[in-house]
Design a protein around this motif. Structure first.
Motif, short mmCIF file in Angstrom:
data_model
loop_
_atom_site.label_atom_id
_atom_site.label_comp_id
_atom_site.label_asym_id
_atom_site.label_seq_id
_atom_site.Cartn_x
_atom_site.Cartn_y
_atom_site.Cartn_z
N ILE A 210 -48.21 -28.98 -32.03
CA ILE A 210 -47.73 -27.94 -31.13
C ILE A 210 -47.86 -28.39 -29.68
N LEU A 211 -48.93 -29.12 -29.37
CA LEU A 211 -49.08 -29.65 -28.02
C LEU A 211 -47.91 -30.56 -27.66
N SER A 212 -47.50 -31.40 -28.60
CA SER A 212 -46.34 -32.28 -28.36
C SER A 212 -45.09 -31.46 -28.06
N GLU A 213 -44.93 -30.36 -28.77
CA GLU A 213 -43.73 -29.53 -28.55
C GLU A 213 -43.81 -28.78 -27.22
N ILE A 214 -45.00 -28.36 -26.82
CA ILE A 214 -45.13 -27.69 -25.52
C ILE A 214 -44.69 -28.65 -24.41
N TYR A 215 -45.00 -29.93 -24.60
CA TYR A 215 -44.62 -30.93 -23.60
C TYR A 215 -43.11 -30.97 -23.38
#
Length: 336
Positions: A210-215
């Motif tokens: 999810i962190l990757s997608e927030i980026y």
């Protein structure tokens, strides 16, 4: 759709001109199609240099690091490439306004409990009989949902969520029915049995994905609403993970155990007394998690099939619209 690259062997990750390649400990070289890479998860000892990191920044690729035991240790989060001061301002305002923050936190918890109910309902319906325990837990979760409106602080909401999750976990033994994977009670760092080891590992993956997608959005991962910002490096990904853990992680764990894709041979004991996945177990989990992320499901509002990874991105866009006052955020609710 771009892919996640998982590195489970030690070696060297290098940049050569405008591409990447990995040399493993046996000297085998593998080129990595950088334009097709979404993010990189590293579970082994890797040598890398600033030349590589600079290239990853140019390509907007996050790198997530896990230690020998599979614990998340940190992320190389390239400089922001999507700058929107207005969104960050609205995100900060929502965090500082107690009423707005409480409202958003309540939506995350409500979405999380509804996802837990859906998972239990799925297995209760499959069983047809002897499913009284699962149906009873669903009723208790319904009661938890009604109590959410009584919460006056985020801390109270967290307490309601914790109680609901304890109830939810009571259904795991009933769903799995495998003496090698008894739940017992939730234990972390270290997990004290095999089932807790799977939950901890899966949750870590969920947070970082999810962190990757927030980026890839205008949102700032440092400003969460359910999980306090304070001194935590990232918190918004923890909020959003509450929606996806039941369907991304828990359902996968049930599949891995019930289909005997993972058995007691896939675990090892660490020095601190914890139980962790061994190399083979981690590789199996990662393969199946990636397969799940690429699986498409019907999105009833869009009227088309989208992958789990796309579902996460869409959820983030909904949060962004909520913060900008365009449309109230309604958490994703799975139907399967």
């Amino acid at each position: 759709m771009k892919k996640t690259l998982y590195i489970t062997r030690s070696g060297v990750l290098k940049r050569k001109e405008n591409t990447l390649f990995f040399v493993d400990e046996d000297g085998k070289r593998k080129f990595i199609p950088v334009e097709d890479t979404n993010d990189i998860f590293i579970f082994s000892e890797i040598d890398l240099n600033t030349k590589l990191l600079d290239f990853l920044s140019q390509k907007s690729i996050c790198v997530h690091f896990f230690n020998y035991y599979g614990y998340y240790t940190g992320t190389y989060y390239p400089r922001e490439h999507l700058n929107a001061g207005h969104v960050i301002l609205k995100q900060s305002e929502a965090y500082l306004d107690k009423k707005l923050r409480l409202d958003l936190a309540r939506r995350f918890i409500s979405g999380s409990i509804n996802q837990m109910k859906q998972v239990l309902r799925y297995y209760a319906n499959r069983r047809k009989e002897n499913n009284e325990l699962l149906l009873g837990i669903i009723e208790e979760l319904n009661s938890s949902l009604l109590k959410l409106n009584n919460a006056e602080t985020v801390e109270e909401l967290m307490a309601f969520e914790g109680h609901a999750r304890e109830n939810y976990y009571r259904g795991f033994d009933e769903i799995i029915r495998n003496d090698d994977f008894q739940f017992g009670k939730r234990s972390k760092r270290p997990p004290l049995n095999r089932l807790n080891a799977l939950i901890s590992f899966g949750n870590s993956l969920c947070y970082t994905m999810i962190l990757s997608e927030i980026y890839k959005t205008y949102l700032d991962p440092r400003i969460g609403f359910l999980h306090s910002t304070n001194f935590r490096r990232f918190s918004l990904n923890l909020d959003v993970a509450e929606i996806f853990k039941p369907i991304m992680v828990d359902r996968l764990i049930f599949q891995l155990i019930n289909k005997r894709m993972i058995t007691q041979k896939d675990f090892e004991k660490e020095h601190g007394g914890g139980i962790l996945l061994n190399d083979k177990g981690r590789r199996t989990f990662l393969e199946q998690m990636e397969s799940r992320m690429r699986t498409t499901v019907n999105h009833r509002h869009l009227g088309k099939n989208v992958s789990y990874r796309r579902l996460i991105r869409l959820e983030l866009y909904k949060i962004q619209k909520h913060l900008l006052g365009e449309k109230p955020y309604e958490p994703y609710a799975s139907l399967w």
